[in-house]
Design an enzyme around this catalytic site. Structure first.
Site, PDB file in Angstrom:
ATOM      1  N   ASP A 414       4.336 -12.144   6.836  1.00 47.07           N
ATOM      2  CA  ASP A 414       5.647 -12.071   7.474  1.00 47.07           C
ATOM      3  C   ASP A 414       5.460 -12.580   8.905  1.00 47.07           C
ATOM      4  O   ASP A 414       4.420 -12.340   9.513  1.00 47.07           O
ATOM      5  CB  ASP A 414       6.146 -10.632   7.474  1.00 47.07           C
ATOM      6  CG  ASP A 414       7.438 -10.472   8.247  1.00 47.07           C
ATOM      7  OD1 ASP A 414       8.401 -11.170   7.910  1.00 47.07           O
ATOM      8  OD2 ASP A 414       7.463  -9.665   9.199  1.00 47.07           O
ATOM      9  N   ASP A 617       9.087  -4.736   5.300  1.00 41.09           N
ATOM     10  CA  ASP A 617       8.405  -5.498   4.264  1.00 41.09           C
ATOM     11  C   ASP A 617       7.929  -4.632   3.101  1.00 41.09           C
ATOM     12  O   ASP A 617       7.159  -5.098   2.265  1.00 41.09           O
ATOM     13  CB  ASP A 617       7.194  -6.225   4.868  1.00 41.09           C
ATOM     14  CG  ASP A 617       7.600  -7.146   6.009  1.00 41.09           C
ATOM     15  OD1 ASP A 617       8.566  -7.895   5.837  1.00 41.09           O
ATOM     16  OD2 ASP A 617       6.968  -7.080   7.077  1.00 41.09           O
TER      17      ASP A 617
END
Length: 720
Positions: A414, A617
């Protein structure tokens, strides 16, 4: 060498949910009948009182083992002296009886002396084998203790029969045909090997003990308006805790008064002290270095980060890898087969007319086949690997993670908060008029004071870091979709986009080329006007973590493809990707779509690791083959990652993957050598070519080699 992990097929009848693994020896036990012990709110199950004792009081058990080893070695030494004395006496032409210290008692023969010396070794030194053997029989399993107890007991009682009742034996024997020494030396060798193994394991598994030592015994809390000293475990959530310099923080909390620097290195691996001010969180077990703090306890007991970390490390160290489960299945049938081979060897030699040789072969097969090395192959490597990770602030949830890491070929990062700092910062200040950089940034920050917009906060923060004194601003006006304006030092200041300057009639052509270059680099460029003219450009961006590029390069050197997921527009994401050396960029991804992206990569045959912050996430971390949650030191329980990085440093991703692979390599090396050792040794012993004493020494050596090989993990080079 403390292997109880080998069972008969009857164990398969116990459902998996009703079984647990003994954390000391690795044996699978039925929860309903196993001994138990509580620690940090978790129940542990044990196959025998010996394992429970080692778990609850390892120092006492090590001391007891040291005593038994000393007794056994003393007995063996006495046997050696007696044997040497007898040899010298015979060489001088004397009889053994005339050499003995008590010649007036003719029944003190050679065999009786051996009986007197060996009996304490057999039943005091070897008592732990009998206890372990009984525990194995009660649970319908075959373990190392049972094999050693059976082999040495046969040798001992056969020798007793030779000395005191030779007529009951099926063959004619003489007193010199005793095997007291075989029994004593086997017990001494195995005990010595086990003792040395426990010392090595103790040194290698220091991580959990060091974490436990972080818990202070006492705490100072405010009750009824007064400061009281209480046991640390008695703190209740919501209470105010007083913390002085040099004291360890007794529980998790939030600072409400004071400021200090706190050393969190034992928990996160971060060497630099962390500054704490009101509103900051503190982690139980960390060390208050300088100032006095008052904080409100937010999590206590088993809910603290330290307790969660200890639990994760313990669970990972006692977990079972797939390779070990395969080994367990093989040895489930291997050990009963060995017992059959031992009896066949015994009867084969007896039928051939050599009863003593059959007895030696029987004992040698049992001893050489003791699968102690198999039993410690996985736990020893896990203990060292997971412990080393914990020392570095890396928590590995279990053995399954290690196995998946071996085949890992894609790592997905990410972007925001993982590869970047997660907050915008001033990256460029470009003067285009009479003002210098400091003057330009000073005016831009002045009109943004009090702004809640992230870009405005970044500009103010940039000026503050440069120690710039900001003038007071009046007539502040925010223009939606354009920017802001205000009066400072009698002059009008503008900060915004091209539309704002077009509205004010200010030509921005001199700034276009620079603006385009900054925007191509993924930065947000803002124009600054002063007193009716273009003064310059201030650019803001979410900056990369300084170690991110190094981490990406290290992963690629390991043969791993690196992908970056980002919600940013494609131009910004690609600019950051170029700077990092990442070729595969997936931009404009909504948070909810990240897990779908991971699944898509998996359907193409990839083994995927996802690296994220563990909050936004979470779905992607759970979907990936390995989820790596980064910078999660203060809230371990909520993480869905298989690997948790306590420190906000992406280089630890590389360290964790290298550690996982190195640990699994050690497990496989250990299992290979353990299987080879048994496969070669058993037929040699059955054919009568292996003395039981040599077999015992080889067995002890094999187990020590497995533990020593695992300990080499502490020296492996893993840093980026």
């Amino acid at each position: 060498m403390h292997d109880h992990s080998l069972h008969q097929a009857a164990d398969q009848a116990i459902p998996a949910g009703e079984r647990a693994r003994d954390p000391i020896c690795g044996m699978m036990v039925a929860k309903a009948t196993a001994l138990t012990s509580e620690r940090a709110g978790r129940t542990f199950y044990f196959c025998s009182p010996a394992c429970k004792q080692i778990f609850e009081d390892p120092e006492r058990e090590l001391k007891s083992m040291r005593t038994r080893v000393a007794l056994a070695l003393t007995g063996v030494l006495a046997l050696a002296v007696l044997r040497a004395g007898a040899f010298l006496a015979l060489a001088a032409g004397a009889t053994i009886v005339s050499w003995a210290p008590i010649p007036a008692l003719p029944w003190f023969t050679w065999g009786v002396w051996l009986f007197i010396l060996v009996t304490p070794v057999q039943f005091i030194g070897g008592w732990s084998f009998y206890k372990g053997a009984w525990a194995a029989l009660r649970s319908w399993s075959i373990n190392m203790d049972l094999l050693i107890a059976l082999g040495t007991t046969v040798a001992y009682f056969y020798s007793v029969a030779v000395v005191f009742a030779p007529d009951i034996l099926p063959v004619k024997v003489e007193e010199r045909d005793v095997y007291f020494e075989v029994s004593a030396v086997i017990i001494a060798f195995v005990l010595l090997g086990r003792y040395m193994e426990e010392i090595i394991k103790k040194r290698s598994s220091a991580a959990v003990r060091k974490l436990m030592d972080l818990r202070p015994a006492i705490a100072h809390v405010i009750r009824d308006g007064k400061e009281e000293e209480i046991p640390a475990e008695a703190i209740m959530a919501g209470e105010i805790v007083v913390l002085r310099p040099g004291e360890r923080i007794p529980t998790d909390g939030e600072v409400i008064e004071g400021s200090s620097a706190v050393d969190e290195s034992m928990l996160t691996g971060e060497s630099m002290p962390v500054s704490k001010e009101p509103g900051a969180g503190v982690i139980g077990g960390s060390l208050n270095k300088s100032g006095m703090l008052r904080f409100k306890a937010t999590r206590v007991g088993k809910d603290t980060a330290l307790s969660q970390i200890i639990r994760l490390v313990e669970e990972a160290q006692s977990s079972t890898a797939q390779v070990q489960r395969i080994a367990d299945e093989v040895t489930r049938y291997f050990v009963p087969a060995v017992v059959i081979v031992a009896f066949l060897a015994f009867f084969g030699w007896w039928i051939a007319g050599n009863f003593p040789q059959g007895l030696l072969a029987f004992i040698a097969v049992l001893i050489i086949s003791c699968p102690c090395a198999l039993g410690v192959a996985t736990p020893a490597a896990l203990m060292v690997g997971v412990g080393r990770g914990a020392d570095a602030g890396i928590l590995i949830r279990g053995a399954e993670v290690l196995e998946r890491a071996r085949k890992l070929n894609v790592v997905v990062f990410d972007k925001t908060g993982t590869l970047t700092k997660g907050e915008p910062n001033v990256t460029d200040v470009v003067p285009l008029g009479s003002l210098d950089e400091a003057g330009l940034l000073r005016l831009a920050a002045a009109v943004e004071v009090g702004s809640e917009h992230p870009l405005g906060e970044a500009i103010v923060r940039g000026a503050t870091m440069r120690n710039l004194e900001l003038p007071a601003v009046t007539s502040f006006e925010g223009i939606a979709g354009h920017g802001i304006s205000g009066m400072a030092e009698g002059r009008k200041i503008l900060l915004g986009n091209r539309r704002l300057f077009a509205r004010e009639g200010i030509d921005v052509a001199p700034a276009e080329q620079t603006m385009a270059a900054l925007e191509q680099g993924g930065k947000t460029a803002m124009l600054v006007g002063f007193d009716g003219a273009l003064a310059g450009i201030v650019a803001v961006a979410d900056t990369l973590k300084p170690e991110a590029k190094e981490a990406v390069a290290a992963l690629r050197s390991e043969g791993i493809d690196v992908i970056m997921l980002s919600g940013d527009n494609k131009r910004t994401a690609e600019a950051i990707g170029r700077e990092l050396g990442i070729d595969h960029i997936i931009a404009e991804v909504l948070p909810g779509d990240k897990a779908a992206m991971i699944r898509d990569l998996q359907t193409k045959g990839n083994i995927v690791a996802m690296v994220g912050d563990g909050v936004n996430d979470a779905p992607a971390l759970a979907t990936a083959d390995i989820g790596i949650a980064i910078g999660s030191g203060s809230d371990v329980a909520k993480e869905t990652g298989g690997i948790i990085l306590m420190r906000d440093d992406v280089r630890q991703v590389v360290y964790a993957i290298r550690l996982s692979r190195a640990t699994l390599r050690k497990i496989k090396q250990n299992l290979f050598w353990a299987f080879i050792y048994n496969s070669i040794g058993i037929p040699i012993a059955a054919l009568g070519f292996l003395n039981p004493i040599i077999a015992a020494a080889a067995m002890a050596l094999s187990s020590l080699s497995v533990v020593a090989n695992s300990a080499l993990l502490k020296r492996a080079r893993l840093d980026v």
